[in-house]
Write a protein that holds these residues in place. Structure first.
Motif, PDB file in Angstrom:
ATOM      1  N   ILE A 186      95.523  35.137 -10.821  1.00  0.00           N
ATOM      2  CA  ILE A 186      96.952  35.381 -10.659  1.00  0.00           C
ATOM      3  C   ILE A 186      97.592  35.550 -12.031  1.00  0.00           C
ATOM      4  CG2 ILE A 186      99.141  34.442  -9.812  1.00  0.00           C
ATOM      5  CD1 ILE A 186      97.448  32.797  -7.774  1.00  0.00           C
ATOM      6  N   SER A 187      97.265  34.643 -12.961  1.00  0.00           N
ATOM      7  CA  SER A 187      97.861  34.652 -14.295  1.00  0.00           C
ATOM      8  C   SER A 187      96.857  34.188 -15.331  1.00  0.00           C
ATOM      9  CB  SER A 187      99.057  33.692 -14.373  1.00  0.00           C
ATOM     10  OG  SER A 187     100.074  34.055 -13.489  1.00  0.00           O
ATOM     11  N   VAL A 188      96.873  34.827 -16.485  1.00  0.00           N
ATOM     12  CA  VAL A 188      96.153  34.347 -17.661  1.00  0.00           C
ATOM     13  C   VAL A 188      97.026  34.738 -18.853  1.00  0.00           C
ATOM     14  CG1 VAL A 188      94.037  34.387 -19.020  1.00  0.00           C
ATOM     15  CG2 VAL A 188      93.899  34.768 -16.553  1.00  0.00           C
ATOM     16  N   HIS A 189      97.660  33.740 -19.476  1.00  0.00           N
ATOM     17  CA  HIS A 189      98.553  34.012 -20.600  1.00  0.00           C
ATOM     18  C   HIS A 189      98.800  32.745 -21.397  1.00  0.00           C
ATOM     19  CE1 HIS A 189     101.936  32.077 -18.453  1.00  0.00           C
ATOM     20  NE2 HIS A 189     101.469  32.688 -17.378  1.00  0.00           N
ATOM     21  N   GLU A 190      99.402  32.898 -22.555  1.00  0.00           N
ATOM     22  CA  GLU A 190      99.804  31.736 -23.327  1.00  0.00           C
ATOM     23  C   GLU A 190     100.906  31.018 -22.564  1.00  0.00           C
ATOM     24  OE1 GLU A 190     100.617  32.026 -27.555  1.00  0.00           O
ATOM     25  OE2 GLU A 190      99.325  33.804 -27.631  1.00  0.00           O
ATOM     26  N   SER A 191     100.894  29.706 -22.611  1.00  0.00           N
ATOM     27  CA  SER A 191     101.902  28.917 -21.927  1.00  0.00           C
ATOM     28  C   SER A 191     103.260  29.163 -22.573  1.00  0.00           C
ATOM     29  CB  SER A 191     101.536  27.437 -22.019  1.00  0.00           C
ATOM     30  OG  SER A 191     102.316  26.705 -21.121  1.00  0.00           O
ATOM     31  N   HIS A 227      98.297  27.671  -1.907  1.00  0.00           N
ATOM     32  CA  HIS A 227      98.900  28.984  -2.177  1.00  0.00           C
ATOM     33  C   HIS A 227     100.195  29.081  -1.368  1.00  0.00           C
ATOM     34  CE1 HIS A 227      99.427  33.322  -2.389  1.00  0.00           C
ATOM     35  NE2 HIS A 227      98.470  33.366  -3.314  1.00  0.00           N
ATOM     36  N   HIS A 228     101.256  29.618  -1.965  1.00  0.00           N
ATOM     37  CA  HIS A 228     102.546  29.654  -1.272  1.00  0.00           C
ATOM     38  C   HIS A 228     102.548  30.579  -0.053  1.00  0.00           C
ATOM     39  CE1 HIS A 228     102.881  33.132  -3.962  1.00  0.00           C
ATOM     40  NE2 HIS A 228     103.805  33.590  -3.146  1.00  0.00           N
ATOM     41  N   GLN A 229     101.654  31.576  -0.006  1.00  0.00           N
ATOM     42  CA  GLN A 229     101.610  32.475   1.151  1.00  0.00           C
ATOM     43  C   GLN A 229     100.461  32.147   2.112  1.00  0.00           C
ATOM     44  OE1 GLN A 229     101.460  36.334  -0.761  1.00  0.00           O
ATOM     45  NE2 GLN A 229     103.679  36.534  -0.619  1.00  0.00           N
ATOM     46  N   ALA A 230      99.495  31.384   1.646  1.00  0.00           N
ATOM     47  CA  ALA A 230      98.338  31.015   2.475  1.00  0.00           C
ATOM     48  C   ALA A 230      97.988  29.562   2.193  1.00  0.00           C
ATOM     49  CB  ALA A 230      97.159  31.927   2.159  1.00  0.00           C
ATOM     50  N   TYR A 241      92.428  31.594  -7.626  1.00  0.00           N
ATOM     51  CA  TYR A 241      91.928  31.014  -6.380  1.00  0.00           C
ATOM     52  C   TYR A 241      90.659  31.757  -5.988  1.00  0.00           C
ATOM     53  CZ  TYR A 241      94.542  34.932  -4.264  1.00  0.00           C
ATOM     54  OH  TYR A 241      95.036  36.173  -3.946  1.00  0.00           O
ATOM     55  N   PHE A 242      89.918  31.140  -5.109  1.00  0.00           N
ATOM     56  CA  PHE A 242      88.659  31.724  -4.669  1.00  0.00           C
ATOM     57  C   PHE A 242      88.833  32.439  -3.339  1.00  0.00           C
ATOM     58  CE2 PHE A 242      87.360  28.188  -7.392  1.00  0.00           C
ATOM     59  CZ  PHE A 242      86.526  28.866  -8.278  1.00  0.00           C
ATOM     60  N   VAL A 243      88.263  33.638  -3.254  1.00  0.00           N
ATOM     61  CA  VAL A 243      88.131  34.406  -2.031  1.00  0.00           C
ATOM     62  C   VAL A 243      86.652  34.722  -1.972  1.00  0.00           C
ATOM     63  CG1 VAL A 243      88.801  36.475  -0.765  1.00  0.00           C
ATOM     64  CG2 VAL A 243      90.424  35.408  -2.331  1.00  0.00           C
ATOM     65  N   GLU A 244      85.921  33.888  -1.245  1.00  0.00           N
ATOM     66  CA  GLU A 244      84.454  33.946  -1.260  1.00  0.00           C
ATOM     67  C   GLU A 244      83.929  35.362  -1.112  1.00  0.00           C
ATOM     68  OE1 GLU A 244      82.564  31.474  -2.101  1.00  0.00           O
ATOM     69  OE2 GLU A 244      84.189  30.049  -2.151  1.00  0.00           O
ATOM     70  N   PRO A 245      83.027  35.771  -1.959  1.00  0.00           N
ATOM     71  CA  PRO A 245      82.353  34.993  -3.000  1.00  0.00           C
ATOM     72  C   PRO A 245      82.982  35.177  -4.379  1.00  0.00           C
ATOM     73  CG  PRO A 245      81.179  37.037  -2.697  1.00  0.00           C
ATOM     74  CD  PRO A 245      82.374  37.068  -1.758  1.00  0.00           C
ATOM     75  N   ASP A 246      84.196  35.734  -4.434  1.00  0.00           N
ATOM     76  CA  ASP A 246      84.838  36.078  -5.706  1.00  0.00           C
ATOM     77  C   ASP A 246      85.942  35.098  -6.083  1.00  0.00           C
ATOM     78  OD1 ASP A 246      83.236  38.347  -5.535  1.00  0.00           O
ATOM     79  OD2 ASP A 246      84.864  39.640  -4.867  1.00  0.00           O
ATOM     80  N   VAL A 292      95.030  26.909  -4.936  1.00  0.00           N
ATOM     81  CA  VAL A 292      95.286  27.620  -6.187  1.00  0.00           C
ATOM     82  C   VAL A 292      95.026  26.631  -7.323  1.00  0.00           C
ATOM     83  CG1 VAL A 292      97.012  28.772  -7.615  1.00  0.00           C
ATOM     84  CG2 VAL A 292      96.959  29.183  -5.138  1.00  0.00           C
ATOM     85  N   HIS A 293      94.192  27.044  -8.255  1.00  0.00           N
ATOM     86  CA  HIS A 293      93.779  26.193  -9.365  1.00  0.00           C
ATOM     87  C   HIS A 293      94.500  26.637 -10.631  1.00  0.00           C
ATOM     88  CE1 HIS A 293      90.563  24.798  -6.736  1.00  0.00           C
ATOM     89  NE2 HIS A 293      90.433  26.068  -6.377  1.00  0.00           N
ATOM     90  N   VAL A 294      94.986  25.670 -11.401  1.00  0.00           N
ATOM     91  CA  VAL A 294      95.684  25.950 -12.650  1.00  0.00           C
ATOM     92  C   VAL A 294      95.014  25.160 -13.765  1.00  0.00           C
ATOM     93  CG1 VAL A 294      97.865  25.818 -13.904  1.00  0.00           C
ATOM     94  CG2 VAL A 294      97.869  26.364 -11.454  1.00  0.00           C
ATOM     95  N   PHE A 295      94.557  25.881 -14.772  1.00  0.00           N
ATOM     96  CA  PHE A 295      93.993  25.283 -15.982  1.00  0.00           C
ATOM     97  C   PHE A 295      94.999  25.501 -17.107  1.00  0.00           C
ATOM     98  CE2 PHE A 295      89.090  25.522 -15.229  1.00  0.00           C
ATOM     99  CZ  PHE A 295      89.234  24.967 -13.970  1.00  0.00           C
ATOM    100  N   LYS A 296      95.220  24.470 -17.921  1.00  0.00           N
ATOM    101  CA  LYS A 296      96.153  24.553 -19.046  1.00  0.00           C
ATOM    102  C   LYS A 296      95.469  24.068 -20.325  1.00  0.00           C
ATOM    103  CE  LYS A 296     100.131  23.756 -16.060  1.00  0.00           C
ATOM    104  NZ  LYS A 296     101.245  22.857 -15.752  1.00  0.00           N
ATOM    105  N   PRO A 297      94.461  24.823 -20.781  1.00  0.00           N
ATOM    106  CA  PRO A 297      93.714  24.385 -21.964  1.00  0.00           C
ATOM    107  C   PRO A 297      94.420  24.689 -23.276  1.00  0.00           C
ATOM    108  CG  PRO A 297      92.902  26.494 -21.247  1.00  0.00           C
ATOM    109  CD  PRO A 297      93.937  26.067 -20.232  1.00  0.00           C
ATOM    110  N   PHE A 298      94.024  23.960 -24.323  1.00  0.00           N
ATOM    111  CA  PHE A 298      94.423  24.278 -25.696  1.00  0.00           C
ATOM    112  C   PHE A 298      93.249  24.982 -26.352  1.00  0.00           C
ATOM    113  CE2 PHE A 298      97.597  21.051 -24.926  1.00  0.00           C
ATOM    114  CZ  PHE A 298      98.685  21.528 -25.633  1.00  0.00           C
TER     115      PHE A 298
END
Length: 101
Positions: free
Chosen positions: A94-99, A60-63, A85-90, A68-74
């Motif tokens: 950050i982003s969920v959108h079309e590429s 993560h750029h600030q921590a 990213y995970f902040v235990e236990p959650d 930080v995990h990035v998935f790029k599925p079709f």
């Protein structure tokens, strides 16, 4: 934590309602999940559709100790971008959108 474990854990968090969204600008474009345009089920489907070669992880750029995990599925002929990213236990999205947005 490897790809399979990240995938299992993020799905489990969504299914248990153990998630939140990082505050950011342009949420109407960059986080369709937060705006309510995507359902939990749709995002789980995106995650399930992600293959190992469509995954990346970086600090993560600030921590820098937070991955930080990035998935790029079709899915349905479109490429998606899911960043979290995970902040235990959650999990924190950050982003969920079309590429390409």
């Amino acid at each position: 934590m490897g790809f399979s474990e990240v995938k299992r854990k993020v799905i489990e968090c969504i299914e248990n309602g153990a998630y939140d969204h990082e505050v950011r600008c342009n949420i109407d474009v960059k986080n369709l999940f937060q705006c309510g345009q995507l359902t939990d089920e749709f995002v789980v489907g995106l995650i399930k559709a992600t293959r190992g070669n469509e995954y990346d992880v970086s600090p993560h750029h600030q921590a820098p100790t937070v991955d930080v995990h990035v998935f790029k599925p079709f899915k349905d002929g479109k490429q998606w971008y899911v960043k979290f990213y995970f902040v235990e236990p959650d999990v924190m999205f950050i982003s969920v959108h079309e590429s390409g947005v």
